[in-house]
Structures are given as C-alpha cells and as structure tokens.
Write a protein that holds these residues in place. Structure first.
Motif, PDB file in Angstrom:
ATOM      1  N   TRP A 188      31.150  35.874  31.357  1.00 53.52           N
ATOM      2  CA  TRP A 188      29.831  35.293  31.586  1.00 53.52           C
ATOM      3  C   TRP A 188      29.955  33.857  32.089  1.00 53.52           C
ATOM      4  O   TRP A 188      29.245  33.454  33.021  1.00 53.52           O
ATOM      5  N   LEU A 189      30.841  33.080  31.475  1.00 57.10           N
ATOM      6  CA  LEU A 189      31.039  31.701  31.935  1.00 57.10           C
ATOM      7  C   LEU A 189      31.563  31.656  33.363  1.00 57.10           C
ATOM      8  O   LEU A 189      31.141  30.804  34.160  1.00 57.10           O
ATOM      9  N   SER A 190      32.456  32.578  33.702  1.00 61.29           N
ATOM     10  CA  SER A 190      32.994  32.634  35.066  1.00 61.29           C
ATOM     11  C   SER A 190      31.924  33.005  36.077  1.00 61.29           C
ATOM     12  O   SER A 190      32.091  32.769  37.272  1.00 61.29           O
ATOM     13  N   ASP A 191      30.835  33.583  35.620  1.00 61.40           N
ATOM     14  CA  ASP A 191      29.730  33.956  36.500  1.00 61.40           C
ATOM     15  C   ASP A 191      28.633  32.889  36.498  1.00 61.40           C
ATOM     16  O   ASP A 191      28.105  32.531  37.548  1.00 61.40           O
ATOM     17  N   ILE A 192      28.312  32.369  35.319  1.00 64.14           N
ATOM     18  CA  ILE A 192      27.210  31.411  35.200  1.00 64.14           C
ATOM     19  C   ILE A 192      27.544  30.065  35.849  1.00 64.14           C
ATOM     20  O   ILE A 192      26.724  29.509  36.584  1.00 64.14           O
ATOM     21  N   VAL A 193      28.716  29.540  35.578  1.00 63.94           N
ATOM     22  CA  VAL A 193      29.048  28.192  36.068  1.00 63.94           C
ATOM     23  C   VAL A 193      28.999  28.106  37.597  1.00 63.94           C
ATOM     24  O   VAL A 193      28.362  27.198  38.139  1.00 63.94           O
ATOM     25  N   SER A 245      38.115  38.019  41.949  1.00 61.49           N
ATOM     26  CA  SER A 245      37.336  39.193  41.572  1.00 61.49           C
ATOM     27  C   SER A 245      37.326  40.178  42.727  1.00 61.49           C
ATOM     28  O   SER A 245      37.228  39.793  43.889  1.00 61.49           O
ATOM     29  N   ASN A 246      37.418  41.447  42.395  1.00 60.10           N
ATOM     30  CA  ASN A 246      37.351  42.464  43.440  1.00 60.10           C
ATOM     31  C   ASN A 246      35.956  43.094  43.527  1.00 60.10           C
ATOM     32  O   ASN A 246      35.736  44.012  44.306  1.00 60.10           O
ATOM     33  N   THR A 247      35.007  42.585  42.732  1.00 54.50           N
ATOM     34  CA  THR A 247      33.673  43.183  42.738  1.00 54.50           C
ATOM     35  C   THR A 247      32.948  43.036  44.078  1.00 54.50           C
ATOM     36  O   THR A 247      32.268  43.989  44.488  1.00 54.50           O
ATOM     37  N   PRO A 248      33.059  41.908  44.803  1.00 49.30           N
ATOM     38  CA  PRO A 248      32.363  41.847  46.098  1.00 49.30           C
ATOM     39  C   PRO A 248      32.864  42.901  47.083  1.00 49.30           C
ATOM     40  O   PRO A 248      32.063  43.550  47.766  1.00 49.30           O
ATOM     41  N   GLU A 249      34.180  43.102  47.139  1.00 48.16           N
ATOM     42  CA  GLU A 249      34.689  44.101  48.074  1.00 48.16           C
ATOM     43  C   GLU A 249      34.351  45.515  47.620  1.00 48.16           C
ATOM     44  O   GLU A 249      34.092  46.393  48.443  1.00 48.16           O
ATOM     45  N   GLU A 250      34.328  45.747  46.307  1.00 46.53           N
ATOM     46  CA  GLU A 250      33.908  47.062  45.814  1.00 46.53           C
ATOM     47  C   GLU A 250      32.454  47.334  46.177  1.00 46.53           C
ATOM     48  O   GLU A 250      32.107  48.441  46.593  1.00 46.53           O
ATOM     49  N   ALA A 251      31.606  46.311  46.020  1.00 49.62           N
ATOM     50  CA  ALA A 251      30.195  46.468  46.382  1.00 49.62           C
ATOM     51  C   ALA A 251      30.054  46.752  47.875  1.00 49.62           C
ATOM     52  O   ALA A 251      29.267  47.624  48.272  1.00 49.62           O
ATOM     53  N   ALA A 252      30.810  46.038  48.695  1.00 48.40           N
ATOM     54  CA  ALA A 252      30.758  46.269  50.144  1.00 48.40           C
ATOM     55  C   ALA A 252      31.179  47.697  50.471  1.00 48.40           C
ATOM     56  O   ALA A 252      30.549  48.366  51.309  1.00 48.40           O
ATOM     57  N   GLY A 253      32.211  48.178  49.809  1.00 46.05           N
ATOM     58  CA  GLY A 253      32.661  49.550  50.034  1.00 46.05           C
ATOM     59  C   GLY A 253      31.622  50.570  49.622  1.00 46.05           C
ATOM     60  O   GLY A 253      31.388  51.556  50.330  1.00 46.05           O
ATOM     61  N   ARG A 254      30.977  50.334  48.497  1.00 45.05           N
ATOM     62  CA  ARG A 254      29.952  51.284  48.031  1.00 45.05           C
ATOM     63  C   ARG A 254      28.730  51.268  48.944  1.00 45.05           C
ATOM     64  O   ARG A 254      28.125  52.305  49.192  1.00 45.05           O
ATOM     65  N   LEU A 255      28.383  50.070  49.436  1.00 46.75           N
ATOM     66  CA  LEU A 255      27.267  49.994  50.382  1.00 46.75           C
ATOM     67  C   LEU A 255      27.609  50.720  51.685  1.00 46.75           C
ATOM     68  O   LEU A 255      26.769  51.430  52.247  1.00 46.75           O
ATOM     69  N   ALA A 256      28.839  50.542  52.166  1.00 47.79           N
ATOM     70  CA  ALA A 256      29.274  51.242  53.385  1.00 47.79           C
ATOM     71  C   ALA A 256      29.235  52.745  53.168  1.00 47.79           C
ATOM     72  O   ALA A 256      28.764  53.496  54.044  1.00 47.79           O
TER      73      ALA A 256
END
Length: 153
Positions: free
Chosen positions: A124-129, A31-42
C-alpha cells in the motif's frame, strides 16, 4: 484542459521518479502489473502483439504508455472541473492522486491483474506514496499554470 493535461504529465513524471527511487532505495524489482494490464487489454480487444519475445516488449512499453495516458487524462479532467474555481491545494492533491490511484488500481483489479485486498502494508505504501507525489506535482503545476489572474478565462 490543456493546462490540466500538462499538469498530469508532470504528475506522471513525479510518480515515476518516486517509484524508481523506491526501487533503488529498497532494491525492489519493477512492478509487472502495468504490462500485465496492457496484455489483458490487448487480449480483450483481440489485438495480437506478435511473437512472445516481441509481445513482452510491447506489453512493457504499452504498460508505461497507459500509465502516462491515465495521468494526463486525469490532469485534463481536473483542468476541466477546476477551470473556474480555486481548489485548495490539499483537496487538489487528494483529488488528483486519489483519482489516479483509484483509476489505475481499479482497472487492474477489474482486469484480474491484482487484488488490493491481499496487499501488505508495504504494498500500500509503495502505491500511495507515488500517487501522492503525482497529486502534489500535478496540483502544483496546475496552480503555476493557472495563477489567480488566469482562472475563469
């Protein structure tokens, strides 16, 4: 609080292991969401991450560090809240896993990185589990570090 932070770190490792096993099993990309979030926070903090090739690497690293930070902080908070009481294991798993999932998904939604309303069942399963794995590992570690004779100290 320290025992909770340790439990949160163990939970974070479990979350990552389950996520990596899912990637290996289904041959899905990371997933690229963590790095996108880090970029948006920066960006929001007006912190430059350097030229794009360096910035991409920094976003990737910061995304992982932020994930561990959320997991460790959630464990520490749980440690403070549960220090003087015995929380049943299923409730602890739900509080820890659900809390981390709500925090990470909620913050990424606020940052505009993702919209859970558009997720498919497999998303959702990829996130919940993995978050359940976090909750179980963190709760089990908490119980191991805080046996009944140590609670309330």
């Amino acid at each position: 609080m320290v025992d909770g932070a340790i439990a949160g770190a163990v939970g974070s490792a479990a979350l990552n292991i389950v996520s990596f096993l899912d990637m290996a099993t289904r041959a899905r990309p990371a997933s690229n969401t963590p790095e996108e979030a880090a970029g948006r926070l920066a960006d929001a903090a007006h912190v430059g991450l350097g030229p794009e090739d360096q910035a991409a690497n920094r976003r990737s690293g910061l995304g992982a560090v932020l994930g561990y930070g959320v997991g460790i902080a959630a464990g520490a908070l749980f440690g403070v809240l549960a220090a003087r009481r015995r929380v049943p294991l299923p409730l602890a798993v739900g509080m820890l896993g659900g809390g981390v999932m709500a925090t990470s998904d909620g913050s990424m939604t606020v940052l505009g990185v993702t919209d859970p309303r558009t997720w498919r069942r497999v998303d959702w399963l990829s996130d919940i589990v993995p978050h359940l794995a976090y909750g179980l590992a963190a709760a089990a570690t908490w119980r191991r570090l805080r046996p009944p004779s140590r609670r309330g100290r």
